[in-house]
Design a protein around this motif. Sequence first.
Motif, PDB file in Angstrom:
ATOM      1  N   TYR A 161     -13.169 -27.763  22.782  1.00  0.00           N
ATOM      2  CA  TYR A 161     -12.535 -27.052  21.680  1.00  0.00           C
ATOM      3  C   TYR A 161     -11.217 -27.736  21.340  1.00  0.00           C
ATOM      4  O   TYR A 161     -10.417 -28.024  22.232  1.00  0.00           O
ATOM      5  CB  TYR A 161     -12.260 -25.597  22.074  1.00  0.00           C
ATOM      6  CG  TYR A 161     -13.498 -24.829  22.468  1.00  0.00           C
ATOM      7  CD1 TYR A 161     -14.179 -24.038  21.559  1.00  0.00           C
ATOM      8  CD2 TYR A 161     -13.989 -24.907  23.778  1.00  0.00           C
ATOM      9  CE1 TYR A 161     -15.316 -23.333  21.928  1.00  0.00           C
ATOM     10  CE2 TYR A 161     -15.126 -24.210  24.156  1.00  0.00           C
ATOM     11  CZ  TYR A 161     -15.790 -23.425  23.226  1.00  0.00           C
ATOM     12  OH  TYR A 161     -16.918 -22.735  23.598  1.00  0.00           O
ATOM     13  N   SER A 162     -10.969 -27.969  20.060  1.00  0.00           N
ATOM     14  CA  SER A 162      -9.736 -28.634  19.648  1.00  0.00           C
ATOM     15  C   SER A 162      -8.526 -27.715  19.744  1.00  0.00           C
ATOM     16  O   SER A 162      -7.388 -28.181  19.836  1.00  0.00           O
ATOM     17  CB  SER A 162      -9.865 -29.166  18.219  1.00  0.00           C
ATOM     18  OG  SER A 162     -10.078 -28.093  17.299  1.00  0.00           O
ATOM     19  N   ARG A 163      -8.763 -26.413  19.718  1.00  0.00           N
ATOM     20  CA  ARG A 163      -7.694 -25.430  19.835  1.00  0.00           C
ATOM     21  C   ARG A 163      -8.217 -24.202  20.562  1.00  0.00           C
ATOM     22  O   ARG A 163      -9.324 -23.733  20.276  1.00  0.00           O
ATOM     23  CB  ARG A 163      -7.162 -25.041  18.456  1.00  0.00           C
ATOM     24  CG  ARG A 163      -6.073 -23.966  18.464  1.00  0.00           C
ATOM     25  CD  ARG A 163      -5.682 -23.579  17.045  1.00  0.00           C
ATOM     26  NE  ARG A 163      -4.745 -22.460  17.017  1.00  0.00           N
ATOM     27  CZ  ARG A 163      -4.403 -21.797  15.913  1.00  0.00           C
ATOM     28  NH1 ARG A 163      -4.915 -22.150  14.740  1.00  0.00           N
ATOM     29  NH2 ARG A 163      -3.547 -20.790  15.960  1.00  0.00           N
ATOM     30  N   LEU A 164      -7.456 -23.676  21.493  1.00  0.00           N
ATOM     31  CA  LEU A 164      -7.825 -22.462  22.201  1.00  0.00           C
ATOM     32  C   LEU A 164      -6.610 -21.553  22.341  1.00  0.00           C
ATOM     33  O   LEU A 164      -5.477 -22.021  22.482  1.00  0.00           O
ATOM     34  CB  LEU A 164      -8.374 -22.775  23.597  1.00  0.00           C
ATOM     35  CG  LEU A 164      -9.780 -23.385  23.678  1.00  0.00           C
ATOM     36  CD1 LEU A 164     -10.074 -23.864  25.092  1.00  0.00           C
ATOM     37  CD2 LEU A 164     -10.842 -22.392  23.219  1.00  0.00           C
ATOM     38  N   VAL A 165      -6.874 -20.259  22.326  1.00  0.00           N
ATOM     39  CA  VAL A 165      -5.859 -19.246  22.595  1.00  0.00           C
ATOM     40  C   VAL A 165      -6.337 -18.448  23.800  1.00  0.00           C
ATOM     41  O   VAL A 165      -7.456 -17.945  23.814  1.00  0.00           O
ATOM     42  CB  VAL A 165      -5.649 -18.306  21.402  1.00  0.00           C
ATOM     43  CG1 VAL A 165      -4.552 -17.292  21.700  1.00  0.00           C
ATOM     44  CG2 VAL A 165      -5.327 -19.102  20.135  1.00  0.00           C
ATOM     45  N   MET A 166      -5.483 -18.327  24.811  1.00  0.00           N
ATOM     46  CA  MET A 166      -5.824 -17.563  26.008  1.00  0.00           C
ATOM     47  C   MET A 166      -4.775 -16.500  26.250  1.00  0.00           C
ATOM     48  O   MET A 166      -3.578 -16.781  26.228  1.00  0.00           O
ATOM     49  CB  MET A 166      -5.905 -18.490  27.221  1.00  0.00           C
ATOM     50  CG  MET A 166      -6.269 -17.790  28.531  1.00  0.00           C
ATOM     51  SD  MET A 166      -6.381 -18.982  29.894  1.00  0.00           S
ATOM     52  CE  MET A 166      -6.798 -17.897  31.259  1.00  0.00           C
ATOM     53  N   GLY A 167      -5.222 -15.275  26.453  1.00  0.00           N
ATOM     54  CA  GLY A 167      -4.333 -14.186  26.824  1.00  0.00           C
ATOM     55  C   GLY A 167      -4.742 -13.632  28.166  1.00  0.00           C
ATOM     56  O   GLY A 167      -5.940 -13.502  28.454  1.00  0.00           O
ATOM     57  N   VAL A 168      -3.776 -13.309  29.011  1.00  0.00           N
ATOM     58  CA  VAL A 168      -4.095 -12.790  30.332  1.00  0.00           C
ATOM     59  C   VAL A 168      -2.952 -11.930  30.852  1.00  0.00           C
ATOM     60  O   VAL A 168      -1.784 -12.279  30.701  1.00  0.00           O
ATOM     61  CB  VAL A 168      -4.414 -13.943  31.323  1.00  0.00           C
ATOM     62  CG1 VAL A 168      -3.298 -14.959  31.367  1.00  0.00           C
ATOM     63  CG2 VAL A 168      -4.716 -13.418  32.716  1.00  0.00           C
ATOM     64  N   ALA A 169      -3.303 -10.785  31.424  1.00  0.00           N
ATOM     65  CA  ALA A 169      -2.320  -9.962  32.130  1.00  0.00           C
ATOM     66  C   ALA A 169      -2.091 -10.583  33.500  1.00  0.00           C
ATOM     67  O   ALA A 169      -3.048 -10.885  34.222  1.00  0.00           O
ATOM     68  CB  ALA A 169      -2.823  -8.530  32.266  1.00  0.00           C
ATOM     69  N   CYS A 170      -0.835 -10.793  33.845  1.00  0.00           N
ATOM     70  CA  CYS A 170      -0.469 -11.465  35.097  1.00  0.00           C
ATOM     71  C   CYS A 170       0.475 -10.590  35.908  1.00  0.00           C
ATOM     72  O   CYS A 170       1.301  -9.869  35.350  1.00  0.00           O
ATOM     73  CB  CYS A 170       0.253 -12.792  34.817  1.00  0.00           C
ATOM     74  SG  CYS A 170      -0.586 -13.929  33.712  1.00  0.00           S
ATOM     75  N   ARG A 171       0.355 -10.709  37.208  1.00  0.00           N
ATOM     76  CA  ARG A 171       1.314 -10.066  38.108  1.00  0.00           C
ATOM     77  C   ARG A 171       1.628 -11.048  39.229  1.00  0.00           C
ATOM     78  O   ARG A 171       0.736 -11.411  40.010  1.00  0.00           O
ATOM     79  CB  ARG A 171       0.756  -8.762  38.680  1.00  0.00           C
ATOM     80  CG  ARG A 171       1.742  -8.030  39.606  1.00  0.00           C
ATOM     81  CD  ARG A 171       1.109  -6.773  40.185  1.00  0.00           C
ATOM     82  NE  ARG A 171       1.928  -6.211  41.254  1.00  0.00           N
ATOM     83  CZ  ARG A 171       2.795  -5.207  41.121  1.00  0.00           C
ATOM     84  NH1 ARG A 171       2.944  -4.628  39.937  1.00  0.00           N
ATOM     85  NH2 ARG A 171       3.490  -4.767  42.141  1.00  0.00           N
ATOM     86  N   ILE A 172       2.866 -11.519  39.287  1.00  0.00           N
ATOM     87  CA  ILE A 172       3.327 -12.384  40.360  1.00  0.00           C
ATOM     88  C   ILE A 172       3.749 -11.467  41.497  1.00  0.00           C
ATOM     89  O   ILE A 172       4.752 -10.770  41.402  1.00  0.00           O
ATOM     90  CB  ILE A 172       4.505 -13.261  39.898  1.00  0.00           C
ATOM     91  CG1 ILE A 172       4.200 -13.921  38.543  1.00  0.00           C
ATOM     92  CG2 ILE A 172       4.864 -14.284  40.958  1.00  0.00           C
ATOM     93  CD1 ILE A 172       2.927 -14.709  38.491  1.00  0.00           C
ATOM     94  N   GLU A 173       2.977 -11.439  42.571  1.00  0.00           N
ATOM     95  CA  GLU A 173       3.134 -10.380  43.552  1.00  0.00           C
ATOM     96  C   GLU A 173       4.459 -10.451  44.320  1.00  0.00           C
ATOM     97  O   GLU A 173       4.990  -9.422  44.736  1.00  0.00           O
ATOM     98  CB  GLU A 173       1.953 -10.379  44.528  1.00  0.00           C
ATOM     99  CG  GLU A 173       0.607 -10.083  43.868  1.00  0.00           C
ATOM    100  CD  GLU A 173       0.500  -8.686  43.274  1.00  0.00           C
ATOM    101  OE1 GLU A 173       1.380  -7.850  43.537  1.00  0.00           O
ATOM    102  OE2 GLU A 173      -0.480  -8.420  42.546  1.00  0.00           O
ATOM    103  N   SER A 174       5.009 -11.620  44.531  1.00  0.00           N
ATOM    104  CA  SER A 174       6.256 -11.750  45.276  1.00  0.00           C
ATOM    105  C   SER A 174       7.459 -11.462  44.385  1.00  0.00           C
ATOM    106  O   SER A 174       7.452 -11.754  43.193  1.00  0.00           O
ATOM    107  CB  SER A 174       6.379 -13.158  45.858  1.00  0.00           C
ATOM    108  OG  SER A 174       7.618 -13.337  46.496  1.00  0.00           O
ATOM    109  N   THR A 175       8.531 -10.897  44.961  1.00  0.00           N
ATOM    110  CA  THR A 175       9.784 -10.727  44.218  1.00  0.00           C
ATOM    111  C   THR A 175      10.621 -12.000  44.221  1.00  0.00           C
ATOM    112  O   THR A 175      11.588 -12.107  43.479  1.00  0.00           O
ATOM    113  CB  THR A 175      10.624  -9.588  44.826  1.00  0.00           C
ATOM    114  OG1 THR A 175      10.855  -9.864  46.214  1.00  0.00           O
ATOM    115  CG2 THR A 175       9.895  -8.256  44.683  1.00  0.00           C
ATOM    116  N   SER A 176      10.258 -12.976  45.064  1.00  0.00           N
ATOM    117  CA  SER A 176      10.960 -14.269  45.089  1.00  0.00           C
ATOM    118  C   SER A 176       9.952 -15.385  45.323  1.00  0.00           C
ATOM    119  O   SER A 176       9.976 -16.061  46.357  1.00  0.00           O
ATOM    120  CB  SER A 176      12.035 -14.280  46.182  1.00  0.00           C
ATOM    121  OG  SER A 176      11.459 -13.976  47.438  1.00  0.00           O
TER     122      SER A 176
END
Length: 217
Positions: free
Chosen positions: A73-88
């Motif tokens: 694909y010459s162009r793509l859009v990706m959306g994702v809910a993320c959670r970085i589990e560490s506070t640091s």
Amino acid sequence: MPNALTNTQAVSSLVFQDGFDYYNDLYTKWTSGNIDTHAINAPGRFGYGQKVTVNGQYYGSRIIKALPSATGYSRLVMGVACRIESTSPVPSDTFGFITSTGGPTCAFGFDTLGRAYFTNNPNNGYLGGEASGTRIAQSVPGVIPFAQWFYAEMDVVFSASGNGSVSIRVNGLEVIRQIGITTSLENAGYGIGLFESSNGPTGNSHSFDDIYVLAPQ
């Protein structure tokens, strides 16, 4: 070639979506992973349903989904809910697009200051792990929250020769915008990846939910 930042009203095809809610075997929908521990588990983003957690102790912790077009694909859009589990957490590529041979081509990531960044050479060839690729653009500090859910979207026109563009939004706010850049190793994207830091599964895992991938026309 369409520009991701000016052609905002393009008609798009839905290429892939996943909320992880109605199955437990990750490879029912995803193509491949590696030896580390990745699991679909509860609760999901809003306190119910399910999410996927990507864990790992080694460089390259990831899961991969090959997209259906054999020519990319010459162009793509990706959306994702993320959670970085560490506070640091350690800086890390978080999600991105994949080449025709299954390697990384570009990625969204974060650093310890909570900056979002875009790289066109994720982790020098590793999928996931501590970020050490070529950082093309970055946001101001504090746009990425740690240990809480946020929604990130990345819109990329793929170019290996300086004709690409990228727009990244976090919780609906555009935090990165670049035109006329080399965004990728190839002129197309062939898949998506969810990545995790290399500092071990305890406290450095990344969780994901409610993914979509669009191919604007």
